[in-house]
Enzyme design. Structure first.
Site, PDB file in Angstrom:
ATOM      1  N   GLY A   1     -46.319  -1.084  -2.041  1.00  0.00           N
ATOM      2  CA  GLY A   1     -45.114  -0.327  -1.883  1.00  0.00           C
ATOM      3  C   GLY A   1     -44.185  -0.640  -3.336  1.00  0.00           C
ATOM      4  O   GLY A   1     -44.248  -1.555  -4.079  1.00  0.00           O
TER       5      GLY A   1
ATOM      6  N   CYS B   1     -43.722  -9.018  -3.486  1.00  0.00           N
ATOM      7  CA  CYS B   1     -42.666  -7.984  -4.084  1.00  0.00           C
ATOM      8  C   CYS B   1     -43.186  -7.998  -5.616  1.00  0.00           C
ATOM      9  O   CYS B   1     -43.122  -8.853  -6.210  1.00  0.00           O
ATOM     10  CB  CYS B   1     -41.431  -8.319  -3.988  1.00  0.00           C
ATOM     11  SG  CYS B   1     -40.308  -7.064  -4.753  1.00  0.00           S
TER      12      CYS B   1
ATOM     13  N   HIS C   1     -34.629  -2.685  -0.998  1.00  0.00           N
ATOM     14  CA  HIS C   1     -34.591  -2.498  -2.232  1.00  0.00           C
ATOM     15  C   HIS C   1     -33.413  -1.399  -2.430  1.00  0.00           C
ATOM     16  O   HIS C   1     -32.617  -1.465  -3.530  1.00  0.00           O
ATOM     17  CB  HIS C   1     -35.939  -2.079  -3.065  1.00  0.00           C
ATOM     18  CG  HIS C   1     -36.718  -3.152  -3.339  1.00  0.00           C
ATOM     19  ND1 HIS C   1     -36.244  -4.259  -4.197  1.00  0.00           N
ATOM     20  CD2 HIS C   1     -37.865  -3.334  -2.940  1.00  0.00           C
ATOM     21  CE1 HIS C   1     -37.464  -5.007  -4.086  1.00  0.00           C
ATOM     22  NE2 HIS C   1     -38.538  -4.744  -3.479  1.00  0.00           N
TER      23      HIS C   1
HETATM   24 NI    NI Z   1     -40.372  -5.671  -3.382  1.00  0.00          NI
END
Ligand code: NI
Length: 167
Positions: free
Chosen positions: A46, A91, A137
């Site tokens: 992602g 992340c 985010h």
């Molecule tokens: Ni992230």
């Protein structure tokens, strides 16, 4: 298509709040293609526009092992949620850090696709967690900010050491 540079935590630009997209036009579609290429090449599951320093509400996600199930969310909103999930998250802006964050196990998300068409999607498990992570985010929030101050300090210490080594 282009691979875009990904901002790394604790870059302050990761805390900017993304603006809604007024119109899904060719510039947004180009951004989506570039973000998808950037995510696939990282590789990651992602990416939010915030992470490539574009402060618009655009997310790309593909949790398929074959990288052929791209999902695009423009102006995403969670309209229903339930349950509790504790999937371990990572992340691209915080390489090498994996941890659990409290998230809903099931969500219904409403968004526009890359053609500007509205859709709703029910998601659970990894996909639901991924959508919630990327939506954070867009609000300027990085998942490590949910962790304890001690864990966050350790992460920052490690990042500073890595930066010093990189010169
Ligand atoms: Ni992230």
């Amino acid at each position: 298509m282009a691979i875009l540079p990904i901002l790394l935590y604790p870059d302050p630009r990761l805390h900017r709040v993304a603006a809604p997209v007024a119109r899904v036009d060719d510039s947004i579609r180009t951004l989506v293609r570039d973000m998808a290429q950037t995510m696939y090449s990282a590789p990651g599951v992602g990416l939010a526009a915030t992470q490539v320093d574009v402060h618009k509400q655009v997310i790309v996600i593909d949790i398929s092992p074959t990288h052929d199930a791209l999902k695009v969310f423009v102006n995403p909103e969670i309209v229903a949620s339930r349950g509790a999930s504790d999937v371990e998250e990572g992340c691209l802006s915080v390489p090498g850090v994996y941890d659990k964050v409290a998230r809903a196990q099931w969500i219904r998300v409403r968004a526009l696709d890359a053609e500007g068409n509205a859709f709703e999607l029910d998601a659970d498990g990894l996909l639901a967690v991924c959508i919630q992570h990327e939506m954070d985010h867009l609000r300027g929030k990085v998942f490590v900010e949910y962790l304890s101050p001690l864990k966050r300090r350790r992460i920052l210490t490690r990042i500073r050491k890595q930066e010093r080594r990189a010169g």
